[in-house]
Design a protein around this motif. Structure first.
Motif, PDB file in Angstrom:
ATOM      1  N   ASN A  96      81.116  90.021  24.122  1.00 59.76           N
ATOM      2  CA  ASN A  96      80.151  89.317  24.959  1.00 59.76           C
ATOM      3  C   ASN A  96      78.739  89.646  24.505  1.00 59.76           C
ATOM      4  OD1 ASN A  96      79.701  91.900  26.016  1.00 59.76           O
ATOM      5  ND2 ASN A  96      81.282  91.584  27.548  1.00 59.76           N
ATOM      6  N   VAL A  97      78.652  90.239  23.332  1.00 62.31           N
ATOM      7  CA  VAL A  97      77.348  90.531  22.760  1.00 62.31           C
ATOM      8  C   VAL A  97      77.053  89.421  21.764  1.00 62.31           C
ATOM      9  CG1 VAL A  97      75.982  92.213  21.493  1.00 62.31           C
ATOM     10  CG2 VAL A  97      77.820  92.979  22.994  1.00 62.31           C
ATOM     11  N   ASN A  98      76.021  88.654  22.055  1.00 61.10           N
ATOM     12  CA  ASN A  98      75.730  87.525  21.188  1.00 61.10           C
ATOM     13  C   ASN A  98      74.946  88.004  19.975  1.00 61.10           C
ATOM     14  OD1 ASN A  98      75.411  85.075  20.085  1.00 61.10           O
ATOM     15  ND2 ASN A  98      74.275  84.164  21.782  1.00 61.10           N
ATOM     16  N   ASP A  99      75.662  88.317  18.934  1.00 61.96           N
ATOM     17  CA  ASP A  99      75.040  88.853  17.736  1.00 61.96           C
ATOM     18  C   ASP A  99      75.597  88.123  16.517  1.00 61.96           C
ATOM     19  OD1 ASP A  99      73.854  90.296  15.779  1.00 61.96           O
ATOM     20  OD2 ASP A  99      75.011  92.121  16.105  1.00 61.96           O
ATOM     21  N   PRO A 100      75.105  86.879  16.323  1.00 61.35           N
ATOM     22  CA  PRO A 100      75.690  86.049  15.262  1.00 61.35           C
ATOM     23  C   PRO A 100      75.516  86.638  13.874  1.00 61.35           C
ATOM     24  CG  PRO A 100      73.710  85.034  16.163  1.00 61.35           C
ATOM     25  CD  PRO A 100      74.014  86.211  17.019  1.00 61.35           C
ATOM     26  N   LYS A 101      74.570  87.595  13.739  1.00 66.35           N
ATOM     27  CA  LYS A 101      74.334  88.126  12.397  1.00 66.35           C
ATOM     28  C   LYS A 101      75.311  89.249  12.045  1.00 66.35           C
ATOM     29  CE  LYS A 101      69.809  88.865  12.746  1.00 66.35           C
ATOM     30  NZ  LYS A 101      69.322  88.167  13.966  1.00 66.35           N
ATOM     31  N   SER A 102      76.012  89.760  13.046  1.00 63.25           N
ATOM     32  CA  SER A 102      76.879  90.891  12.728  1.00 63.25           C
ATOM     33  C   SER A 102      77.957  90.463  11.729  1.00 63.25           C
ATOM     34  CB  SER A 102      77.501  91.465  13.998  1.00 63.25           C
ATOM     35  OG  SER A 102      78.357  90.514  14.569  1.00 63.25           O
ATOM     36  N   THR A 103      78.196  91.337  10.782  1.00 63.35           N
ATOM     37  CA  THR A 103      79.114  91.016   9.699  1.00 63.35           C
ATOM     38  C   THR A 103      80.537  91.200  10.172  1.00 63.35           C
ATOM     39  OG1 THR A 103      77.506  92.176   8.399  1.00 63.35           O
ATOM     40  CG2 THR A 103      79.462  91.393   7.243  1.00 63.35           C
ATOM     41  N   ILE A 104      81.309  90.149  10.116  1.00 65.87           N
ATOM     42  CA  ILE A 104      82.712  90.261  10.485  1.00 65.87           C
ATOM     43  C   ILE A 104      83.555  89.776   9.322  1.00 65.87           C
ATOM     44  CG2 ILE A 104      84.477  89.309  12.014  1.00 65.87           C
ATOM     45  CD1 ILE A 104      82.309  89.523  14.237  1.00 65.87           C
ATOM     46  N   VAL A 105      83.009  88.777   8.597  1.00 65.60           N
ATOM     47  CA  VAL A 105      83.702  88.308   7.400  1.00 65.60           C
ATOM     48  C   VAL A 105      83.805  89.493   6.439  1.00 65.60           C
ATOM     49  CG1 VAL A 105      83.526  86.778   5.395  1.00 65.60           C
ATOM     50  CG2 VAL A 105      82.937  85.933   7.688  1.00 65.60           C
ATOM     51  N   GLY A 106      84.992  89.709   5.914  1.00 66.68           N
ATOM     52  CA  GLY A 106      85.192  90.830   5.016  1.00 66.68           C
ATOM     53  C   GLY A 106      85.872  92.005   5.698  1.00 66.68           C
ATOM     54  N   GLU A 107      85.855  91.994   7.036  1.00 70.98           N
ATOM     55  CA  GLU A 107      86.510  93.100   7.754  1.00 70.98           C
ATOM     56  C   GLU A 107      88.025  92.966   7.665  1.00 70.98           C
ATOM     57  OE1 GLU A 107      85.433  94.806  11.385  1.00 70.98           O
ATOM     58  OE2 GLU A 107      83.358  94.129  11.291  1.00 70.98           O
ATOM     59  N   THR A 108      88.667  94.100   7.775  1.00 72.52           N
ATOM     60  CA  THR A 108      90.117  94.127   7.777  1.00 72.52           C
ATOM     61  C   THR A 108      90.596  94.379   9.191  1.00 72.52           C
ATOM     62  OG1 THR A 108      90.180  94.926   5.526  1.00 72.52           O
ATOM     63  CG2 THR A 108      92.107  95.385   6.888  1.00 72.52           C
ATOM     64  N   ILE A 109      91.610  93.654   9.590  1.00 73.06           N
ATOM     65  CA  ILE A 109      92.152  93.853  10.927  1.00 73.06           C
ATOM     66  C   ILE A 109      93.628  94.204  10.804  1.00 73.06           C
ATOM     67  CG2 ILE A 109      90.445  92.357  12.008  1.00 73.06           C
ATOM     68  CD1 ILE A 109      92.357  90.128  12.008  1.00 73.06           C
ATOM     69  N   THR A 110      94.135  94.924  11.766  1.00 72.50           N
ATOM     70  CA  THR A 110      95.487  95.461  11.664  1.00 72.50           C
ATOM     71  C   THR A 110      96.306  95.089  12.882  1.00 72.50           C
ATOM     72  OG1 THR A 110      94.481  97.357  10.589  1.00 72.50           O
ATOM     73  CG2 THR A 110      96.786  97.574  11.235  1.00 72.50           C
TER      74      THR A 110
END
Ligand SMILES: *[C@@H]1O[C@H](CO)[C@@H](O)[C@H](O)[C@H]1NC(C)=O
Ligand SMILES: *[C@@H]1O[C@H](CO)[C@@H](O)[C@H](O)[C@H]1NC(C)=O
Length: 232
Positions: free
Chosen positions: A204-218
């Protein structure tokens, strides 16, 4: 622009944190009710979505007491109409759980699907480690599918000193007395994994710049997926 050494260190730390962040890849197929509750709690009730794993299993019972789940609302209140198992968000296994958790009665099969996935994921975590949440296969969980929707369907609730009450859609920091069923949530950001499956990132934190692409999820079986792009 000039950076001080501390600011630079801060930047390095932040980028490390982003890359190292552990994320729970939650498959909602058999736990739609619990996913629905998590989406409502995060988006409509501003509950935290970055959670802190507490490996101390003895702390879970007391959290279920504080959240109200131990008062068995799913067998002795009207809320039992959506299932016989009390789901709470934040989970009883994280430091953020307990008082003020958002509750929803779900089928016990949904509770155990969620519980099974989480406990497998927790094997990857150290006590006190933080993690984020992605959900996939959430079709049918309306608060995930349409995050603008925050109107309580009558099954989202929370404990009071005595008894239980519908969880209202307004921000807790606002005016607690006002019901605001027209409160609109902010749509969750959507991402594509390298397995071709779309996922929502619960935040719920509107932070469109935060990098998520490239992250690994498990996921709960230890399978790792890389986030390849954001879906708009
Ligand atoms: C685990 O949690 C229980 C219940 O809150 C508490 O009494 C106990 O001290 C905790 N143990 C540790 C090692 O923190
Ligand atoms: C829900 O699952 C948790 C473990 O994940 C378990 O402790 C609890 O008893 C379950 N509740 C019901 C009502 O099945």
């Amino acid at each position: 622009m000039q950076f001080s050494l501390f600011q630079l260190l801060g930047l390095v730390l932040v980028s490390l944190t982003v890359v190292e962040a552990l994320n729970f890849d939650w498959d909602c197929t058999r736990s739609l009710g619990t996913c629905n509750n998590a989406c409502f709690a995060v988006n409509c009730k501003r509950k935290p979505s970055k959670l802190t794993y507490d490996a101390n299993k003895s702390a879970r019972g007391p959290r279920r007491t504080r959240s109200g789940c131990n008062r068995t609302p799913c067998s002795n209140t009207k809320y039992k109409a959506s299932g016989n198992s009390c789901d709470e968000f934040p989970f009883a296994s994280v430091k953020e759980g307990g008082s003020g958790a958002i509750l929803r009665c779900v089928k016990s099969s949904e509770n155990s699907s969620e519980g099974g996935q989480l406990s497998a994921f927790y094997k990857k975590l150290k006590n006190g480690e933080k993690f984020g949440i992605f959900v996939r296969n959430f079709k049918g969980a309306k608060y995930c599918e349409n995050a603008r929707l925050c109107r309580n369907d009558g099954f989202e609730f929370k404990a009071q000193r005595r008894g239980f009450i519908n969880a209202r859609a307004e921000d807790d920091g606002f005016s607690a007395a006002d019901t605001n069923d027209n409160f609109e949530g902010v749509p969750f950001r959507k991402f594509m994994g390298n397995d071709g499956v779309e996922r929502l990132f619960l935040s719920n934190v509107n932070d469109p710049k935060s990098t998520i692409v490239g992250e690994t999820i498990t996921d709960g079986e230890g399978k790792e997926v890389k986030i390849t792009s954001e879906v708009f």
